[in-house]
Design an enzyme around this catalytic site. Structure first.
Site, PDB file in Angstrom:
ATOM      1  N   TRP A 131      33.845  60.018  33.040  1.00 55.93           N
ATOM      2  CA  TRP A 131      35.063  59.372  33.526  1.00 55.93           C
ATOM      3  C   TRP A 131      35.156  59.455  35.047  1.00 55.93           C
ATOM      4  O   TRP A 131      35.633  58.523  35.701  1.00 55.93           O
ATOM      5  CB  TRP A 131      36.289  60.056  32.905  1.00 55.93           C
ATOM      6  CG  TRP A 131      37.603  59.505  33.372  1.00 55.93           C
ATOM      7  CD1 TRP A 131      38.256  58.409  32.887  1.00 55.93           C
ATOM      8  CD2 TRP A 131      38.421  60.008  34.435  1.00 55.93           C
ATOM      9  NE1 TRP A 131      39.432  58.208  33.569  1.00 55.93           N
ATOM     10  CE2 TRP A 131      39.566  59.171  34.525  1.00 55.93           C
ATOM     11  CE3 TRP A 131      38.310  61.089  35.313  1.00 55.93           C
ATOM     12  CZ2 TRP A 131      40.578  59.391  35.462  1.00 55.93           C
ATOM     13  CZ3 TRP A 131      39.319  61.294  36.244  1.00 55.93           C
ATOM     14  CH2 TRP A 131      40.436  60.464  36.311  1.00 55.93           C
ATOM     15  N   HIS A 132      34.674  60.547  35.621  1.00 49.69           N
ATOM     16  CA  HIS A 132      34.771  60.721  37.070  1.00 49.69           C
ATOM     17  C   HIS A 132      33.762  59.870  37.831  1.00 49.69           C
ATOM     18  O   HIS A 132      33.971  59.585  39.016  1.00 49.69           O
ATOM     19  CB  HIS A 132      34.574  62.193  37.443  1.00 49.69           C
ATOM     20  CG  HIS A 132      35.787  63.041  37.181  1.00 49.69           C
ATOM     21  ND1 HIS A 132      35.973  63.724  36.004  1.00 49.69           N
ATOM     22  CD2 HIS A 132      36.878  63.303  37.946  1.00 49.69           C
ATOM     23  CE1 HIS A 132      37.125  64.380  36.065  1.00 49.69           C
ATOM     24  NE2 HIS A 132      37.693  64.140  37.223  1.00 49.69           N
ATOM     25  N   GLY A 133      32.660  59.481  37.214  1.00 48.88           N
ATOM     26  CA  GLY A 133      31.682  58.676  37.927  1.00 48.88           C
ATOM     27  C   GLY A 133      30.452  58.406  37.093  1.00 48.88           C
ATOM     28  O   GLY A 133      30.235  59.018  36.043  1.00 48.88           O
ATOM     29  N   PHE A 144      38.168  57.557  41.870  1.00 52.68           N
ATOM     30  CA  PHE A 144      38.015  57.552  40.423  1.00 52.68           C
ATOM     31  C   PHE A 144      38.947  56.547  39.754  1.00 52.68           C
ATOM     32  O   PHE A 144      38.928  56.434  38.547  1.00 52.68           O
ATOM     33  CB  PHE A 144      38.267  58.947  39.857  1.00 52.68           C
ATOM     34  CG  PHE A 144      37.428  60.001  40.557  1.00 52.68           C
ATOM     35  CD1 PHE A 144      36.067  59.872  40.616  1.00 52.68           C
ATOM     36  CD2 PHE A 144      38.030  61.089  41.150  1.00 52.68           C
ATOM     37  CE1 PHE A 144      35.290  60.816  41.267  1.00 52.68           C
ATOM     38  CE2 PHE A 144      37.273  62.064  41.796  1.00 52.68           C
ATOM     39  CZ  PHE A 144      35.903  61.915  41.847  1.00 52.68           C
TER      40      PHE A 144
END
Length: 501
Positions: free
Chosen positions: A343-345, A501
């Site tokens: 989800w963060h990258g 994000f």
């Protein structure tokens, strides 16, 4: 538009507050319509073209929510529209956030020979996508109520949370826009909200932005640092992220409170945590709640049902067996934290970031289940060592989180273990400010404790009582001074770290 920009502070916020105060006299529809409008303007200031992405996502999800609600007696149709909503949301998120990094990764490993370039990531797309997905799931499960278009638009776009959270749950926000409440500015809420906002602005401008250059200098050349400089640089980033995200969370909560809207606490002194489990109950708390509710719990329930169908037990006693633990606790925990990393990258470094926490949390669950007598008590003399252990693991995980690639992360970790020597570089004196900030995050009360909005037993003390905020002249003068220091040091407004994000 940034919360710490002159345009926001001197123009947008005063206009938004004044409009809300005036239009609130005409009732609910005028007030929430105004907030939805200024929120869209707030988003448009960054890149007007991407307003189409925000509005398209909002309108598509609103239409799907109406179809789910309309078919409340037809589960098959509800499932179809829910799956359609999930696919459309994840497709949009995948296109902007993951597709081009994945294609370029294939080029990097030789599968493809084309440079795929990149696309600009719309600000806040992960946040407003996840917020709407949660609403659709809850609506299908009859845990949410259908909303009018104006109410839904405000739920999605309300500017204090639009860009970087907190990730809101409809049950804690929509009732606050109920018909019976009074719309307008409340003196008490303005006092608390403004104080909360000023404290967050100070953290961002005076602390996070001040130490950022010392972290950036190390991460820009990670494989060429001495051991001492590498550790100090990593520590500066760890504290930069702390004060940046804590500052943003304070500012978001404070802004909402000015409009008499209460946001959930999203950051609660995570570096005081004595376990990784506790850390994630204090760090980005609404994200932890979201992934627990919509990822961990469904995975865990599916595994329990499968075990029961196979004639196996799914009790807590079964979880204390090796096979039961791996299947019922380890697997859902690691998968959930893997997805939290993704989800963060899109880079491998984010996957490693998530897996570090996933493995550590799993090991802590194993320790608590199989050796419950050995758990660290909050009064134990081992508590400081547990806090240091959590901070050290977090420091290593954040090396991956901050690095541009796996190679950069491994290069910095190599510097941290002395592959380039221990002290061949001079240490910049101001970079040592991080060592002064550590006792601040470990021992001092946080913003919500000072404001009397949340109090942890561990942090209750005479110091907290002495620092408790009161709506009096002394605090007004102190906050005016803090605000003045922040405003004169804003300069070129820097973005918040979680904006990416």
């Amino acid at each position: 538009m940034l919360f710490n920009s002159p345009l926001f502070l001197y123009v947008f916020l005063p206009v938004a507050l004044a409009g809300f105060a005036i239009l609130g006299r005409f009732g609910r529809r005028s007030a929430i319509g105004w907030l939805a409008l200024v929120s869209i303007v707030f988003y448009a200031k960054w890149k007007p073209a991407f307003v189409a992405v925000l509005l398209g996502s909002m309108l598509a999800n609103f239409a799907i929510s109406r179809l789910i609600a309309r078919n409340n007696r037809n589960p098959r149709a509800q499932n179809f529209w829910l799956i359609t909503g999930i696919v459309l949301n994840l497709a949009a998120l995948g296109f902007f956030k993951y597709l081009f990094p994945l294609l370029n990764f294939f080029t990097h490993i030789g599968v493809s020979h084309r440079d795929w370039g990149s696309v600009v990531l719309p600000l806040g797309i992960s946040f407003f996508t996840f917020t709407q997905l949660g609403y659709l799931v809850d609506l299908k499960q009859q845990e949410a109520e259908p909303q009018s278009l104006v109410s839904y638009a405000l739920f999605v776009t309300f500017f204090p949370h639009l860009i970087a959270g907190p990730i809101l749950h409809h049950k804690e926000i929509m009732p606050q826009f109920a018909e019976e409440r009074r719309y307008g500015l409340n003196r008490d809420d303005m006092a608390v909200g403004l104080t909360w906002f000023i404290m967050g602005l100070f953290k961002k401008v005076m602390i996070a932005d001040t130490i950022a250059p010392y972290a950036n200098a190390v991460f820009d050349a990670p494989a060429h640092q001495s051991m001492m400089v590498a550790w100090i640089g990593a520590l500066n980033y760890m504290l930069e992220l702390y004060f940046d995200f804590s500052g943003y969370s304070d500012m978001a909560i404070g802004l909402a409170r000015m409009f008499s809207i209460r946001f959930p606490i999203n950051f609660n002194s995570p570096y005081k945590a004595a376990s990784m489990i506790e850390f994630w109950s204090r760090w980005h708390m609404t994200l932890t709640r979201y992934i627990t509710l919509y990822l961990y719990t469904p995975i865990s329930l599916a595994i329990s049902r499968r075990r029961l169908a196979a004639g196996k037990k799914a009790s807590s006693k079964a979880a204390r067996t090796l096979g039961g633990f791996i299947e019922m606790i380890a697997f859902p925990t690691i998968v959930t934290m893997f997805l939290a990393g993704v989800w963060h990258g899109a880079g491998l470094q984010f996957i490693v970031f998530g897996l570090i926490f996933g493995v550590c949390i799993t090991l802590e669950h194993a320790w608590n289940l199989f050796w419950p007598a050995q758990r660290t008590d909050s009064r134990s003399i081992l508590l400081p060592l547990s806090v240091l252990r959590v901070n050290l693991i977090t420091l290593v995980a954040l090396v991956f989180f901050r690095s541009n690639s796996m190679g950069s992360a491994l290069g910095l970790l190599g510097s941290m273990i002395g592959l380039n020597g221990a002290v061949h570089q001079p240490v910049r004196p101001l970079s040592l400010m991080a060592l002064i900030l550590l006792p601040v995050v470990w021992f001092l009360p946080n913003t919500q404790e000072i404001l009397g909005e949340m109090e942890n037993e561990r942090d209750s003390s005479r110091l907290l009582s002495g620092l408790r905020w009161k709506p009096n002249a002394t605090w007004a003068v102190a906050m005016a001074l803090v605000l003045f220091l922040a405003l004169v040091n804003i300069g070129g407004s820097s973005t918040f770290l979680y904006f990416q994000f």
